[in-house]
Design an enzyme around this catalytic site. Structure first.
Site, PDB file in Angstrom:
ATOM      1  N   GLU A  36       0.234  15.508  21.883  1.00 22.07           N
ATOM      2  CA  GLU A  36      -0.977  14.682  21.893  1.00 22.07           C
ATOM      3  C   GLU A  36      -0.724  13.337  21.227  1.00 22.07           C
ATOM      4  O   GLU A  36      -1.200  12.295  21.700  1.00 22.07           O
ATOM      5  CB  GLU A  36      -2.114  15.417  21.177  1.00 22.07           C
ATOM      6  CG  GLU A  36      -2.632  16.635  21.935  1.00 22.07           C
ATOM      7  CD  GLU A  36      -3.601  17.461  21.109  1.00 22.07           C
ATOM      8  OE1 GLU A  36      -4.596  17.947  21.681  1.00 22.07           O
ATOM      9  OE2 GLU A  36      -3.352  17.631  19.894  1.00 22.07           O
ATOM     10  N   ASP A  38       2.208  11.791  21.005  1.00 19.81           N
ATOM     11  CA  ASP A  38       3.091  11.014  21.880  1.00 19.81           C
ATOM     12  C   ASP A  38       2.312  10.387  23.041  1.00 19.81           C
ATOM     13  O   ASP A  38       2.623   9.268  23.467  1.00 19.81           O
ATOM     14  CB  ASP A  38       4.208  11.900  22.430  1.00 19.81           C
ATOM     15  CG  ASP A  38       5.228  12.270  21.361  1.00 19.81           C
ATOM     16  OD1 ASP A  38       5.261  11.590  20.318  1.00 19.81           O
ATOM     17  OD2 ASP A  38       5.981  13.231  21.576  1.00 19.81           O
ATOM     18  N   SER A  82      14.675  -0.550 -14.570  1.00 24.41           N
ATOM     19  CA  SER A  82      14.934   0.859 -14.286  1.00 24.41           C
ATOM     20  C   SER A  82      14.297   1.717 -15.374  1.00 24.41           C
ATOM     21  O   SER A  82      14.025   1.247 -16.480  1.00 24.41           O
ATOM     22  CB  SER A  82      16.442   1.124 -14.232  1.00 24.41           C
ATOM     23  OG  SER A  82      17.043   0.790 -15.470  1.00 24.41           O
ATOM     24  N   LYS A 115       9.160  12.565 -11.615  1.00 24.59           N
ATOM     25  CA  LYS A 115       9.980  11.497 -11.044  1.00 24.59           C
ATOM     26  C   LYS A 115      10.726  12.017  -9.826  1.00 24.59           C
ATOM     27  O   LYS A 115      11.419  13.016  -9.876  1.00 24.59           O
ATOM     28  CB  LYS A 115      11.001  10.973 -12.059  1.00 24.59           C
ATOM     29  CG  LYS A 115      11.847   9.825 -11.487  1.00 24.59           C
ATOM     30  CD  LYS A 115      12.943   9.391 -12.432  1.00 24.59           C
ATOM     31  CE  LYS A 115      13.727   8.217 -11.864  1.00 24.59           C
ATOM     32  NZ  LYS A 115      14.387   8.531 -10.581  1.00 24.59           N
ATOM     33  N   ARG A 136      16.206  -2.358  -5.230  1.00 23.46           N
ATOM     34  CA  ARG A 136      16.199  -2.949  -6.571  1.00 23.46           C
ATOM     35  C   ARG A 136      17.465  -3.736  -6.835  1.00 23.46           C
ATOM     36  O   ARG A 136      17.450  -4.787  -7.482  1.00 23.46           O
ATOM     37  CB  ARG A 136      16.046  -1.851  -7.644  1.00 23.46           C
ATOM     38  CG  ARG A 136      15.876  -2.419  -9.057  1.00 23.46           C
ATOM     39  CD  ARG A 136      15.660  -1.297 -10.056  1.00 23.46           C
ATOM     40  NE  ARG A 136      16.893  -0.599 -10.350  1.00 23.46           N
ATOM     41  CZ  ARG A 136      17.761  -0.966 -11.297  1.00 23.46           C
ATOM     42  NH1 ARG A 136      17.525  -2.022 -12.043  1.00 23.46           N
ATOM     43  NH2 ARG A 136      18.858  -0.279 -11.502  1.00 23.46           N
TER      44      ARG A 136
END
Length: 222
Positions: A36, A38, A82, A115, A136
């Site tokens: 459906e 697609d 970071s 994390k 990053r």
């Protein structure tokens, strides 16, 4: 169908398809079968082919672009830092004390999250539309991976919001590969006699650096 009706239908189909993308890839609550879905995408592509002036860059049909020759670099306006780690409650208490001191006595609310071990990335939206995806890198300079970010169906090409959005909006987070997809990719690589990835983070990093977005699409990054 006249041009006005075609534009309305293209916009309706685009909204509907992106809603299903959100339900499937973000909420994990699909309401359509793959067939459906697609058919909706095929209907939109057919209309855009008839009215190419209404094939917009943020259309669901435009997620996969052409293979690029090389990726450029991106200078982050604000350095991407970071995360640090700790292995003791004492270090955590010392960090908290430094935080309170730097705020002059104000007591902030803290949010704790799991994390996800992926690759730090940045998504830049202008007027609510995705214009740039970057890694990053060293924090100051990263790699332009927009071509691969655009194929990630959990990433909206246009922000979903019922309220006005900032003219420029940057989102930073982790680009990652699920364990199930990691196992699938490694199985395929093994069958082809290729080296397997060491871990999902390694696989996500390698996938982001691919120059052909159709290949990275198969890796199903989030």
């Amino acid at each position: 169908m006249d041009r006005s009706k075609a534009l309305d239908e293209i916009r309706r189909l685009s909204r509907e398809i992106e809603e299903h993308n959100h339900r499937y890839y973000v909420l994990d609550q699909p309401v359509l079968s793959d067939t459906e879905y697609d058919l909706l995408l095929k209907e939109l592509a057919s209309l855009e082919a008839r009215f190419p002036e209404y094939q917009f860059p943020d259309s669901p049909t435009q997620r996969v672009g052409a293979k690029i020759e090389s990726s450029g670099t991106v200078v982050h306006p604000v350095k991407m830092l970071s995360l640090d780690n700790t292995y003791s409650i004492e270090e955590l208490n010392e960090w908290h004390a430094r935080l309170l001191k730097s705020l002059g006595g104000a007591v902030p609310e803290l949010v704790v999250e799991l994390k996800i071990d992926g690759v730090s990335g940045s998504l830049l939206y202008e007027e609510g539309r995705l214009v740039l995806g970057a890694t990053r890198g060293d924090g100051q300079t990263g790699e332009d991976v927009t071509h691969n970010v655009r194929v990630m169906r959990s990433v909206p090409l246009k922000l979903r919001s019922g309220r006005p959005v900032p003219k420029e909006f940057e989102l930073r987070g982790e680009i990652y590969m699920s364990k199930d997809d990691f196992a699938r990719v490694n199985e395929q690589r093994s069958l082809r006699g290729e080296d397997v990835f060491v871990n999902p983070r390694n696989a996500a990093s390698g996938s982001l650096k691919l120059l052909d977005p159709s290949c990275s699409k198969e890796r199903k990054l989030n």
